[in-house]
Design an enzyme around this catalytic site. Sequence first.
Site, PDB file in Angstrom:
ATOM      1  N   ARG A  94       0.890  -1.163   0.000  1.00 23.71           N
ATOM      2  CA  ARG A  94       0.000   0.000   0.000  1.00 23.71           C
ATOM      3  C   ARG A  94       0.921   1.204   0.000  1.00 23.71           C
ATOM      4  O   ARG A  94       1.604   1.481   0.965  1.00 23.71           O
ATOM      5  CB  ARG A  94      -0.895  -0.021   1.239  1.00 23.71           C
ATOM      6  CG  ARG A  94      -1.771   1.238   1.421  1.00 23.71           C
ATOM      7  CD  ARG A  94      -2.808   1.356   0.334  1.00 23.71           C
ATOM      8  NE  ARG A  94      -3.659   2.530   0.540  1.00 23.71           N
ATOM      9  CZ  ARG A  94      -3.503   3.693  -0.086  1.00 23.71           C
ATOM     10  NH1 ARG A  94      -2.512   3.848  -0.965  1.00 23.71           N
ATOM     11  NH2 ARG A  94      -4.310   4.699   0.149  1.00 23.71           N
ATOM     12  N   HIS A  97       1.260   7.244   1.513  1.00 23.03           N
ATOM     13  CA  HIS A  97       0.109   8.136   1.403  1.00 23.03           C
ATOM     14  C   HIS A  97      -0.139   8.791   2.754  1.00 23.03           C
ATOM     15  O   HIS A  97       0.475   8.434   3.749  1.00 23.03           O
ATOM     16  CB  HIS A  97      -1.140   7.360   0.945  1.00 23.03           C
ATOM     17  CG  HIS A  97      -1.590   6.322   1.924  1.00 23.03           C
ATOM     18  ND1 HIS A  97      -0.948   5.113   2.093  1.00 23.03           N
ATOM     19  CD2 HIS A  97      -2.629   6.317   2.810  1.00 23.03           C
ATOM     20  CE1 HIS A  97      -1.556   4.410   3.019  1.00 23.03           C
ATOM     21  NE2 HIS A  97      -2.573   5.109   3.479  1.00 23.03           N
ATOM     22  N   HIS A  99      -3.386  11.126   5.184  1.00 26.37           N
ATOM     23  CA  HIS A  99      -4.776  11.552   5.301  1.00 26.37           C
ATOM     24  C   HIS A  99      -4.823  12.935   5.939  1.00 26.37           C
ATOM     25  O   HIS A  99      -4.343  13.128   7.059  1.00 26.37           O
ATOM     26  CB  HIS A  99      -5.564  10.573   6.171  1.00 26.37           C
ATOM     27  CG  HIS A  99      -5.290   9.130   5.875  1.00 26.37           C
ATOM     28  ND1 HIS A  99      -5.490   8.590   4.627  1.00 26.37           N
ATOM     29  CD2 HIS A  99      -4.822   8.118   6.649  1.00 26.37           C
ATOM     30  CE1 HIS A  99      -5.169   7.302   4.661  1.00 26.37           C
ATOM     31  NE2 HIS A  99      -4.749   7.007   5.880  1.00 26.37           N
ATOM     32  N   GLU A 104      -5.688   7.425  11.612  1.00 23.04           N
ATOM     33  CA  GLU A 104      -5.892   6.005  11.277  1.00 23.04           C
ATOM     34  C   GLU A 104      -5.463   5.117  12.433  1.00 23.04           C
ATOM     35  O   GLU A 104      -4.359   5.253  12.971  1.00 23.04           O
ATOM     36  CB  GLU A 104      -5.078   5.651  10.031  1.00 23.04           C
ATOM     37  CG  GLU A 104      -5.149   4.178   9.627  1.00 23.04           C
ATOM     38  CD  GLU A 104      -4.374   3.911   8.343  1.00 23.04           C
ATOM     39  OE1 GLU A 104      -4.485   4.738   7.412  1.00 23.04           O
ATOM     40  OE2 GLU A 104      -3.651   2.893   8.271  1.00 23.04           O
ATOM     41  N   HIS A 143       2.517   7.363   5.500  1.00 21.59           N
ATOM     42  CA  HIS A 143       2.775   5.973   5.876  1.00 21.59           C
ATOM     43  C   HIS A 143       2.557   5.043   4.690  1.00 21.59           C
ATOM     44  O   HIS A 143       1.784   5.324   3.781  1.00 21.59           O
ATOM     45  CB  HIS A 143       1.874   5.541   7.041  1.00 21.59           C
ATOM     46  CG  HIS A 143       0.419   5.793   6.822  1.00 21.59           C
ATOM     47  ND1 HIS A 143      -0.164   7.031   6.996  1.00 21.59           N
ATOM     48  CD2 HIS A 143      -0.593   4.959   6.431  1.00 21.59           C
ATOM     49  CE1 HIS A 143      -1.452   6.966   6.741  1.00 21.59           C
ATOM     50  NE2 HIS A 143      -1.744   5.715   6.373  1.00 21.59           N
ATOM     51  N   GLU A 166     -11.039   5.841   2.255  1.00 22.02           N
ATOM     52  CA  GLU A 166      -9.680   5.357   2.016  1.00 22.02           C
ATOM     53  C   GLU A 166      -9.312   5.477   0.542  1.00 22.02           C
ATOM     54  O   GLU A 166      -8.130   5.548   0.196  1.00 22.02           O
ATOM     55  CB  GLU A 166      -9.577   3.901   2.473  1.00 22.02           C
ATOM     56  CG  GLU A 166      -8.303   3.166   2.088  1.00 22.02           C
ATOM     57  CD  GLU A 166      -7.045   3.716   2.748  1.00 22.02           C
ATOM     58  OE1 GLU A 166      -5.938   3.296   2.359  1.00 22.02           O
ATOM     59  OE2 GLU A 166      -7.156   4.570   3.648  1.00 22.02           O
TER      60      GLU A 166
END
Length: 339
Positions: A94, A97, A99, A104, A143, A166
């Site tokens: 993943r 990225h 937020h 989270e 992260h 997400e």
Amino acid sequence: MSEFSRRDMLGAAAAGGVAAAATGTETFGQGQPPFGPTPAPLAGTELPSFRFQLGAVAPKRWDGGWAKEATVAEFPVSQALAGVLMSLVPGGLRELHWHANAAEWAYVIKGQCRVTTINPQGESQVVDFNAGDVWYFPRGFGHSIQGIGSEDCLFVLVFDNGYFSEFGTFSISDWVGHTPPEVLAKYFGVPAATFANFPKREVYISKGPVPPPLPANPAPGSIDKGPLTHRYQLLAQRPSVYPGGTNRLVSQQQFPISATVTGALMQIKPGALREPHWHPNADEWQYYISGRVRLARPRAHRRVQRRRRRLRAARLRALHREHRQRGCRTANRPQQRQL
């Protein structure tokens, strides 16, 4: 009466077996907390459904894994919390990225993954997570998550904003792909042609080789991490034991960086009852890992969820802070839930 925070209140309640995933940072001691009007899904004469079958959602798939989510768009009653169930194959990544509008919190259900975190001060941490571990990233912390080991890594993510998606995050590939190559060349000090084959849109999840183990003894001067760790070993915690089951609680008291979410891992024996209770200062969001449970949810003004729902594994339940609740086991296997 001295002022105390919601997390203090939850920590005190934990001795009685109460656990909640909560949002916000309101304080008490000066009258009622500044909550707004009743959310629209709760304003009618009949209560809405508090159950969502996350496991039944068709996932979005990539070579390196898949993800499925529950926001207010899919689960209207869950206005304070959103969630994602994600799986990464060994080597599945993943991508980096962050937020801007939600912190989270996550619980690793099975497998292993490696998490890299970068805070706004440029400090970083690289940590391997195992089943039973929890992580927390404040808003704005970059992260990435990569599956390691020999099996897929499955984890559930909780965000302290029910409107968060997400699939609408800031991803490094999306940022680089929309930045002119000459700007990237000037910043990184390399020819613009270096970026000719970079993706032009978000990658989200990719697949690569499983990374080697982290060094047992990092080289001198190679660590530049912040003052607080992003990992808490919840399953390794000694549980509170009751005749009907066990409970493990992780609040900011145990996990200092987790400022907006308190979580718990609860196991209830067949036939055991989680006594009637309610949370006046926090919404609760649950994910059922295994087993089945029967629930009843009365509310103020004599309204009640008349159908007693049986929840199975991979189901969600969200409760607004004004609702009372009762839960008991109905099947002949222990029921495990993460809150």
